[in-house]
Enzyme design. Sequence first.
Site, PDB file in Angstrom:
ATOM      1  N   CYS A 139      10.169  -0.192 -19.530  1.00 28.70           N
ATOM      2  CA  CYS A 139       9.149   0.090 -20.551  1.00 28.70           C
ATOM      3  C   CYS A 139       8.135   1.103 -20.060  1.00 28.70           C
ATOM      4  CB  CYS A 139       8.457  -1.207 -20.975  1.00 28.70           C
ATOM      5  SG  CYS A 139       7.537  -2.030 -19.647  1.00 28.70           S
ATOM      6  N   HIS A 276       4.070  -5.616 -20.498  1.00 34.74           N
ATOM      7  CA  HIS A 276       4.877  -4.639 -21.239  1.00 34.74           C
ATOM      8  C   HIS A 276       4.077  -3.369 -21.500  1.00 34.74           C
ATOM      9  CE1 HIS A 276       8.194  -3.304 -23.609  1.00 34.74           C
ATOM     10  NE2 HIS A 276       7.627  -3.450 -24.793  1.00 34.74           N
ATOM     11  N   ASN A 296       7.063   0.936 -29.774  1.00 36.94           N
ATOM     12  CA  ASN A 296       7.749   0.129 -28.773  1.00 36.94           C
ATOM     13  C   ASN A 296       9.035   0.839 -28.353  1.00 36.94           C
ATOM     14  OD1 ASN A 296       8.295  -2.000 -27.073  1.00 36.94           O
ATOM     15  ND2 ASN A 296       8.599  -3.524 -28.674  1.00 36.94           N
TER      16      ASN A 296
END
Length: 329
Positions: A139, A276, A296
């Site tokens: 991520c 994240h 995302n």
Amino acid sequence: MWGLTVLLLPVVSFALYPEEILDTQWELWKKTYRKQYNSKGDEISRRLIWEKNLKHISIHNLEASLGVHTYELAMNHLGDMTSEEVVQKMTGLKVPASRSRSNDTLYIPDWEGRAPDSVDYRKKGYVTPVKNQGQCGSCWAFSSVGALEGQLKKKTGKLLNLSPQNLVDCVSENDGCGGGYMTNAFQYVQKNRGIDSEDAYPYVGQDENCMYNPTGKAAKCRGYREIPEGNEKALKRAVARVGPISVAIDASLTSFQFYRKGVYYDENCNSDNLNHAVLAVGYGIQKGNKHWIIKNSWGENWGNKGYILMARNKNNACGIANLASFPKM
């Protein structure tokens, strides 16, 4: 009456899904997301997780219809995973233990004038399509690349897909699919004098040897800046004045896993449990609820075509302003 209604929600939800309908939905879900399992036992255990998640989604949405929540959930490709598995396999933020902010890297907002009430860099052509990191803790690489892409567009007028795999393989201070941190990525690009394009260095979703090639270089940076910790007003200024910003959040809740639409706010989101990395590409207000527009890296099947609106100015919900940074070009 209100209390009785809430108490009845689990009962109503359960009644919505008799066994034969669950069987049909399970088979349809497997077909939709091309799910296959190694054994019957594995499928049974995964279906139990899926049923638990489906029940959670149903109850939440019934509550949302009564005004309890400002967002809705939906089943997606993560339906057979627990929230713990999602964090383990599909996040990847790893904050350095010795991380310290210095005046050299601190972003000092320009407070003159009023920031726009809303900003959306997708509409300005600063944001590339949503990607899918897969089951690799990368991520941080996608968040970093997104911020670099925005600055590249701002400086050159060109929007290009940059290579997260370049960062996964080559940023020695990070741990590839084992996790990493965005400012380490920006430092690498600065010291390396460049990062390759996605075309030159495609994403494979696993750790490989560093294969950076200067002939594929598509961008470079001169360093980075960090937003004052926990300051949403400073983050708003940065988004408005600078462009898309790398941010860190708590993505460990089932509510985040199955977000579909609306402004996400879960009081259980822990601003001290940042796991994240995502990309803030704007902000605004929906039905009276202020929000951040977040990109995302879980593919377009997640959220609202890969995006989530996260609560803004609600006590730094999910820690969104705690570890925000951007590259300098």
